[in-house]
Design a protein around this motif. Structure first.
Motif, PDB file in Angstrom:
ATOM      1  N   ASP A 180       0.838  -1.213   0.000  1.00 55.41           N
ATOM      2  CA  ASP A 180       0.000   0.000   0.000  1.00 55.41           C
ATOM      3  C   ASP A 180       0.864   1.250   0.000  1.00 55.41           C
ATOM      4  O   ASP A 180       0.535   2.252  -0.652  1.00 55.41           O
ATOM      5  CB  ASP A 180      -0.927   0.005   1.215  1.00 55.41           C
ATOM      6  CG  ASP A 180      -2.037  -1.026   1.096  1.00 55.41           C
ATOM      7  OD1 ASP A 180      -2.255  -1.516  -0.030  1.00 55.41           O
ATOM      8  OD2 ASP A 180      -2.675  -1.351   2.110  1.00 55.41           O
ATOM      9  N   GLN A 181       1.982   1.187   0.735  1.00 56.55           N
ATOM     10  CA  GLN A 181       2.879   2.346   0.796  1.00 56.55           C
ATOM     11  C   GLN A 181       3.488   2.626  -0.570  1.00 56.55           C
ATOM     12  O   GLN A 181       3.503   3.769  -1.037  1.00 56.55           O
ATOM     13  CB  GLN A 181       3.991   2.074   1.816  1.00 56.55           C
ATOM     14  CG  GLN A 181       4.934   3.249   2.017  1.00 56.55           C
ATOM     15  CD  GLN A 181       6.021   2.939   3.023  1.00 56.55           C
ATOM     16  OE1 GLN A 181       6.157   1.807   3.479  1.00 56.55           O
ATOM     17  NE2 GLN A 181       6.809   3.932   3.364  1.00 56.55           N
ATOM     18  N   GLN A 187       0.987   6.448  -6.932  1.00 54.89           N
ATOM     19  CA  GLN A 187      -0.183   7.263  -7.269  1.00 54.89           C
ATOM     20  C   GLN A 187       0.123   8.755  -7.128  1.00 54.89           C
ATOM     21  O   GLN A 187      -0.283   9.575  -7.968  1.00 54.89           O
ATOM     22  CB  GLN A 187      -1.369   6.881  -6.364  1.00 54.89           C
ATOM     23  CG  GLN A 187      -1.905   5.484  -6.608  1.00 54.89           C
ATOM     24  CD  GLN A 187      -2.429   5.309  -8.018  1.00 54.89           C
ATOM     25  OE1 GLN A 187      -2.996   6.225  -8.598  1.00 54.89           O
ATOM     26  NE2 GLN A 187      -2.229   4.122  -8.583  1.00 54.89           N
ATOM     27  N   VAL A 188       0.854   9.101  -6.053  1.00 52.93           N
ATOM     28  CA  VAL A 188       1.222  10.513  -5.855  1.00 52.93           C
ATOM     29  C   VAL A 188       2.094  10.992  -7.008  1.00 52.93           C
ATOM     30  O   VAL A 188       1.885  12.082  -7.553  1.00 52.93           O
ATOM     31  CB  VAL A 188       1.966  10.687  -4.510  1.00 52.93           C
ATOM     32  CG1 VAL A 188       2.592  12.077  -4.424  1.00 52.93           C
ATOM     33  CG2 VAL A 188       1.001  10.485  -3.349  1.00 52.93           C
ATOM     34  N   VAL A 190       2.273   9.794 -10.060  1.00 51.38           N
ATOM     35  CA  VAL A 190       1.476   9.874 -11.294  1.00 51.38           C
ATOM     36  C   VAL A 190       0.624  11.144 -11.288  1.00 51.38           C
ATOM     37  O   VAL A 190       0.526  11.842 -12.307  1.00 51.38           O
ATOM     38  CB  VAL A 190       0.584   8.626 -11.444  1.00 51.38           C
ATOM     39  CG1 VAL A 190      -0.430   8.813 -12.566  1.00 51.38           C
ATOM     40  CG2 VAL A 190       1.431   7.386 -11.717  1.00 51.38           C
ATOM     41  N   GLU A 191       0.012  11.434 -10.140  1.00 49.10           N
ATOM     42  CA  GLU A 191      -0.839  12.634 -10.057  1.00 49.10           C
ATOM     43  C   GLU A 191      -0.010  13.904 -10.252  1.00 49.10           C
ATOM     44  O   GLU A 191      -0.434  14.838 -10.942  1.00 49.10           O
ATOM     45  CB  GLU A 191      -1.540  12.666  -8.701  1.00 49.10           C
ATOM     46  CG  GLU A 191      -2.614  11.591  -8.548  1.00 49.10           C
ATOM     47  CD  GLU A 191      -3.180  11.545  -7.144  1.00 49.10           C
ATOM     48  OE1 GLU A 191      -2.775  12.395  -6.319  1.00 49.10           O
ATOM     49  OE2 GLU A 191      -4.027  10.664  -6.858  1.00 49.10           O
ATOM     50  N   LYS A 192       1.174  13.929  -9.641  1.00 48.46           N
ATOM     51  CA  LYS A 192       2.002  15.131  -9.748  1.00 48.46           C
ATOM     52  C   LYS A 192       2.538  15.320 -11.161  1.00 48.46           C
ATOM     53  O   LYS A 192       2.718  16.451 -11.618  1.00 48.46           O
ATOM     54  CB  LYS A 192       3.150  15.067  -8.732  1.00 48.46           C
ATOM     55  CG  LYS A 192       2.688  15.304  -7.297  1.00 48.46           C
ATOM     56  CD  LYS A 192       3.844  15.357  -6.340  1.00 48.46           C
ATOM     57  CE  LYS A 192       3.363  15.565  -4.902  1.00 48.46           C
ATOM     58  NZ  LYS A 192       2.762  16.880  -4.683  1.00 48.46           N
ATOM     59  N   VAL A 193       2.826  14.201 -11.853  1.00 44.89           N
ATOM     60  CA  VAL A 193       3.280  14.320 -13.243  1.00 44.89           C
ATOM     61  C   VAL A 193       2.223  15.033 -14.080  1.00 44.89           C
ATOM     62  O   VAL A 193       2.540  15.780 -15.010  1.00 44.89           O
ATOM     63  CB  VAL A 193       3.592  12.920 -13.830  1.00 44.89           C
ATOM     64  CG1 VAL A 193       3.679  12.978 -15.353  1.00 44.89           C
ATOM     65  CG2 VAL A 193       4.902  12.399 -13.262  1.00 44.89           C
ATOM     66  N   GLY A 194       0.956  14.838 -13.723  1.00 49.25           N
ATOM     67  CA  GLY A 194      -0.122  15.521 -14.439  1.00 49.25           C
ATOM     68  C   GLY A 194      -0.056  17.030 -14.311  1.00 49.25           C
ATOM     69  O   GLY A 194      -0.623  17.762 -15.132  1.00 49.25           O
ATOM     70  N   LYS A 211       3.658   9.091 -17.069  1.00 48.32           N
ATOM     71  CA  LYS A 211       2.724   8.372 -16.205  1.00 48.32           C
ATOM     72  C   LYS A 211       2.820   6.862 -16.442  1.00 48.32           C
ATOM     73  O   LYS A 211       2.851   6.063 -15.496  1.00 48.32           O
ATOM     74  CB  LYS A 211       1.289   8.843 -16.465  1.00 48.32           C
ATOM     75  CG  LYS A 211       0.970  10.236 -15.967  1.00 48.32           C
ATOM     76  CD  LYS A 211      -0.490  10.570 -16.251  1.00 48.32           C
ATOM     77  CE  LYS A 211      -0.864  11.947 -15.746  1.00 48.32           C
ATOM     78  NZ  LYS A 211      -2.296  12.266 -16.027  1.00 48.32           N
ATOM     79  N   THR A 212       2.855   6.487 -17.714  1.00 50.78           N
ATOM     80  CA  THR A 212       2.943   5.063 -18.068  1.00 50.78           C
ATOM     81  C   THR A 212       4.233   4.444 -17.532  1.00 50.78           C
ATOM     82  O   THR A 212       4.233   3.314 -17.027  1.00 50.78           O
ATOM     83  CB  THR A 212       2.895   4.882 -19.601  1.00 50.78           C
ATOM     84  OG1 THR A 212       1.655   5.413 -20.086  1.00 50.78           O
ATOM     85  CG2 THR A 212       2.997   3.421 -19.980  1.00 50.78           C
ATOM     86  N   GLN A 213       5.322   5.194 -17.616  1.00 53.51           N
ATOM     87  CA  GLN A 213       6.598   4.686 -17.119  1.00 53.51           C
ATOM     88  C   GLN A 213       6.543   4.439 -15.607  1.00 53.51           C
ATOM     89  O   GLN A 213       7.029   3.407 -15.112  1.00 53.51           O
ATOM     90  CB  GLN A 213       7.719   5.676 -17.438  1.00 53.51           C
ATOM     91  CG  GLN A 213       9.108   5.195 -17.034  1.00 53.51           C
ATOM     92  CD  GLN A 213      10.185   6.202 -17.402  1.00 53.51           C
ATOM     93  OE1 GLN A 213       9.886   7.291 -17.868  1.00 53.51           O
ATOM     94  NE2 GLN A 213      11.426   5.834 -17.186  1.00 53.51           N
ATOM     95  N   LEU A 214       5.962   5.384 -14.871  1.00 58.84           N
ATOM     96  CA  LEU A 214       5.823   5.223 -13.418  1.00 58.84           C
ATOM     97  C   LEU A 214       4.983   3.993 -13.079  1.00 58.84           C
ATOM     98  O   LEU A 214       5.313   3.224 -12.167  1.00 58.84           O
ATOM     99  CB  LEU A 214       5.196   6.478 -12.808  1.00 58.84           C
ATOM    100  CG  LEU A 214       6.053   7.744 -12.807  1.00 58.84           C
ATOM    101  CD1 LEU A 214       5.203   8.949 -12.448  1.00 58.84           C
ATOM    102  CD2 LEU A 214       7.213   7.596 -11.831  1.00 58.84           C
TER     103      LEU A 214
END
Length: 407
Positions: A180-181, A187-188, A190-194, A211-214
């Motif tokens: 989960d960690q 997720q953080v 990926v969101e920040k890359v946006g 995003k895909t790479q992450l």
């Protein structure tokens, strides 16, 4: 005429003065309005000039600054137009008042350029801060994955004894519990890359690629972890099956070795010898039944040695196999000896019975002729019978010797 001409000139001069004042007032008003507008833009820019707070706050300020920057850029043509008109006005009426207006315009342009530069600077600072936050999120995920992958790589080396495998499996369980960690960090990130599209000119394709790479590196880690977990669990199942079978078979061999030691002594009677033979036959049957189990333990040990590189398991299994083979030889030898003893004892009993029957027959015959009284003919018959008995002496001796030899 002279006075009429003077009045006409005065009227013209009054018109020119009025026109000058009107143009001057209009241009001055435009300069003043632009100054007020610049002050408003400066205040708006000042509110956005802050790199603290959440990412949402930063993105909103960045959007605000871009709007301010665009508004400033949109006025560049108007500024140039106003400057041109003031220059033309000064060229036409050049005087202290027009010079003052030119000076005010220069001051306005200086403020405008300074504010435009400040907007560029604030926009870059906000964009760099957002980009830095994105980079920090990516690095945070990378650091977490690097540490986790190092542990997974160590666990993936399925070598060593059972305790080493147990330790690695425990490490894998810890990594599973921290999924989960890792998922949260991904997720953080990926969101920040946006946010990059808001921070600096980035194509949607580039952002989606990041995003895909992450996501890919995270999914690859999950797949490797699950594969390692399954591999270790499979080895542990091999160990558990081997341990259970080895312990059971080892105890059985030890018990059988004890039974063989208690049964090897020569028994005194034919019944006990027969019981001994039956016991050894049963032991032989038990050994035969356990041969597949022995082979299974040996094969399991070879599989474990192949999987983990730990040859001690195969060595222990080989030692147990040696004891098993020795036990098999001992029970086979015990059975063969017991059969021989039963056969010998049975032959002895048969010889003894045969000799005893012959001896009883001889005794009866001797008793019947032991009375020496009677007539001559009768005595002659008894003498002939005695001679016949004496002739059977060698036969009796042979029977007796047979009994002695077999006893």
């Amino acid at each position: 005429y002279l006075f009429a001409r003077a009045a006409e000139l005065a009227s013209q001069l009054q018109g020119l003065v009025g026109d000058f004042q009107s143009q001057k007032d209009s241009l001055q008003k435009e300069v003043d309005d632009k100054n007020k507008w610049l002050q408003q833009m400066k205040e708006r820019l000042s509110k956005a000039d802050d790199v603290t707070g959440s990412d949402d706050d930063l993105v909103q300020r960045l959007k605000d600054v871009k709007v301010i920057h665009d508004e400033l850029e949109s006025q560049k043509g108007n500024m140039d137009n106003l400057q041109g008109r003031i220059k033309t006005f000064d060229d036409q009426y050049h005087n202290p008042e027009t010079a003052s207006l030119v000076k005010d315009m220069a001051s306005l342009l200086k403020k405008y350029e300074a504010l435009l530069q400040k907007a560029d600077k604030v926009e870059n600072q906000l964009a760099n801060t957002v980009e830095q936050h994105v980079q920090e999120a990516e690095e945070d995920q990378q650091r977490w994955l690097q540490a986790a992958n190092e542990k997974v790589n160590w666990c993936g080396q399925v070598s060593g004894d059972k305790y080493s495998i147990e330790a690695k499996l425990a490490t894998v369980q810890e990594l599973m519990s921290s999924m989960d960690q890792g998922d949260g960090k991904t997720q953080v990130a990926v969101e920040k890359v946006g946010l990059l599209q808001s921070a600096k000119p980035q194509s949607a394709e580039v952002v989606e690629g990041k995003k895909t790479q992450l996501k890919d590196v995270w999914q690859a880690y999950q797949a490797t972890l699950n594969e390692t977990k399954n591999k270790l669990e499979q080895v542990m199942l091999q160990w558990q099956g081997y341990d259970q079978n080895y312990e059971s078979l080892s105890n059985w061999v030890k018990e059988m070795e004890g039974k063989v030691r208690t049964e090897v002594a020569l028994q005194p009677t034919l019944d006990t010898k027969q019981q001994q033979l039956d016991t050894f036959k049963n032991l032989c049957d038990e050994v035969a039944k356990q041969e597949p189990a022995m082979q299974q333990v040996y094969n399991q040990a070879l599989e474990i040695s192949k999987s983990t590189g730990d040859n001690r398991t195969a060595n222990y299994a080989t030692q147990l196999q040696g004891r098993f083979q020795k036990l098999k030889e001992d029970v086979t030898e015990g059975r063969d000896k017991a059969e021989e003893w039963v056969d010998t004892h049975s032959a002895y009993n048969e010889s003894y019975k045969t000799f005893q029957a012959w001896l009883d027959e001889m005794k009866n015959k001797l008793t019947s002729i032991s009375d020496v009284s009677g007539e001559k003919a009768e005595l002659q018959d008894k003498l002939a019978a005695v001679k016949e008995l004496l002739e059977q002496k060698d036969e009796g001796q042979a029977k007796f010797s047979g009994v002695v030899d077999q006893g």
